[in-house]
Design a protein around this motif. Structure first.
Motif: not given
Length: 347
Positions: A278-289
């Motif tokens: 719907n109106v929600n874009p993709d969510v991406f988890e960022q690298p966390a060393p």
């Protein structure tokens, strides 16, 4: 006067009972084909009987009752006494856990996202194909390069639920039709004493995986994506799959002193965390060393001291929403360092 009041507002829909029984049998055979070529094969039969009942009778119950035939075929060719080439083809499966299939919702108060279980979930069948070259230079040491390909039927993903909106975000576990994963893996474990005698108690290990994943987006999901972004692709990566994963470790072992200490580093590439709807874009988890330290030291009378420190880098956990190439912070926090210390006694 103002005050906070805590009230038990439990409902039947927030309770469930679950039962899972797995009955399995298997057979395996190992036989030489040539002097340097060996075959190892087998088959495993698994019956899965999973039942999950909601205390609210108006909710659907989770149910998986299926039998699976899981073959395994392996060829091992010995190039030398300490060098092999392995070729394998196997079928495996992954079952949803109770939380994923349970028909109830929980609220994350920090980012205001509602997480729903899905009683319609099915297990995932995985066809695996692997080719591996390995060289055992010394006991406990290895160089290896692997190539792999996986085809997943009904993989489980976490994505926005139908009806979710920007002001009422709801995420739910879902099956998608199929996914493809392919990649290369490089593995190394070596004692530094081979290089410098003074470092004979030190060992270095590393593991690097380069991964490609792909899903043909379902028509319903694609329509939602195109409504948000007219240039949206017809394919995407598998939710939760990073394009690379890197592990490094440095270990010190002194058997005379009874000492084992290690530094362990891990990082990964950006991965899809929540799938658009719907109106929600993709969510991406960022690298966390992540960098962890452990120490095990033998004491007197069979006592051992264990010390650990997790997350030495105190990395930021961050998720971003991506809309037309622009990133917006969705969720961000630091978990801090974790210290542990304990004493164990061996009989």
């Amino acid at each position: 006067n103002f005050a906070n009041v805590i009230k038990d507002n439990s409902r039947l829909r927030n309770n469930y009972s679950g039962d899972m029984q797995i009955l399995a049998s298997y057979g395996m055979i190992e036989m030489p084909i040539l002097s340097d070529l060996k075959f190892i094969g087998g088959v495993r039969v698994e019956n899965t009987d999973l039942t999950l009942l909601s205390a609210d009778s108006t909710f659907d119950n989770g149910r998986i009752d299926v039998s699976d035939l899981l073959p395994s075929l392996n060829l091992i060719y010995s190039l030398t006494e300490n060098m092999n080439v392995r070729l394998s083809a196997t079928q495996t499966l992954a079952r949803p856990n109770f939380r994923e299939i349970a028909p109830y919702s929980t609220k994350e108060f920090v980012n205001d996202v509602e997480l729903q279980g899905n009683p319609k979930l099915q297990r995932t069948l995985i066809n695996n194909y692997d080719l591996r070259w390995e060289w055992f230079t010394n006991p406990g040491e290895v160089f290896a390069i692997s190539g792999f390909y996986k085809n997943l039927k009904n993989p489980i993903e976490l994505g926005y639920a139908e009806g979710s909106t920007a002001s009422n975000s709801i995420v739910q576990y879902k099956n998608v039709d199929q996914a493809t994963i392919a990649g290369l893996e490089f593995e190394l474990r070596i004692g530094l004493g081979q290089i410098i005698d003074e470092l004979s108690n030190f060992y270095v290990g590393s593991n690097l995986s380069l991964i490609y994943s792909n899903i043909d987006i379902a028509e319903s999901e694609l329509a939602s994506r195109l409504a948000i972004d007219s240039s949206a692709s017809k394919t995407r990566v598998l939710q939760g799959q990073s394009p690379y994963v890197l592990n490094l470790d440095l270990t010190y072992i002194n058997n005379d002193w009874g000492t084992v200490a290690g530094l362990y580093f891990n990082t990964f590439g950006e991965r899809l965390s929540k799938v658009s709807a719907n109106v929600n874009p993709d969510v991406f988890e960022q690298p966390a060393p992540m960098l962890n330290f452990t120490l095990s030291q033998k004491l007197v009378a069979n006592f051992t001291l264990n010390v650990g420190v997790k997350n030495l880098l105190n990395s930021v956990y961050k998720e971003v929403s991506r809309f037309k190439g622009q990133d917006y912070t969705f969720y961000e926090y630091k978990s801090g360092l974790t210290y542990s210390m304990g004493v164990s006694y061996g009989l």
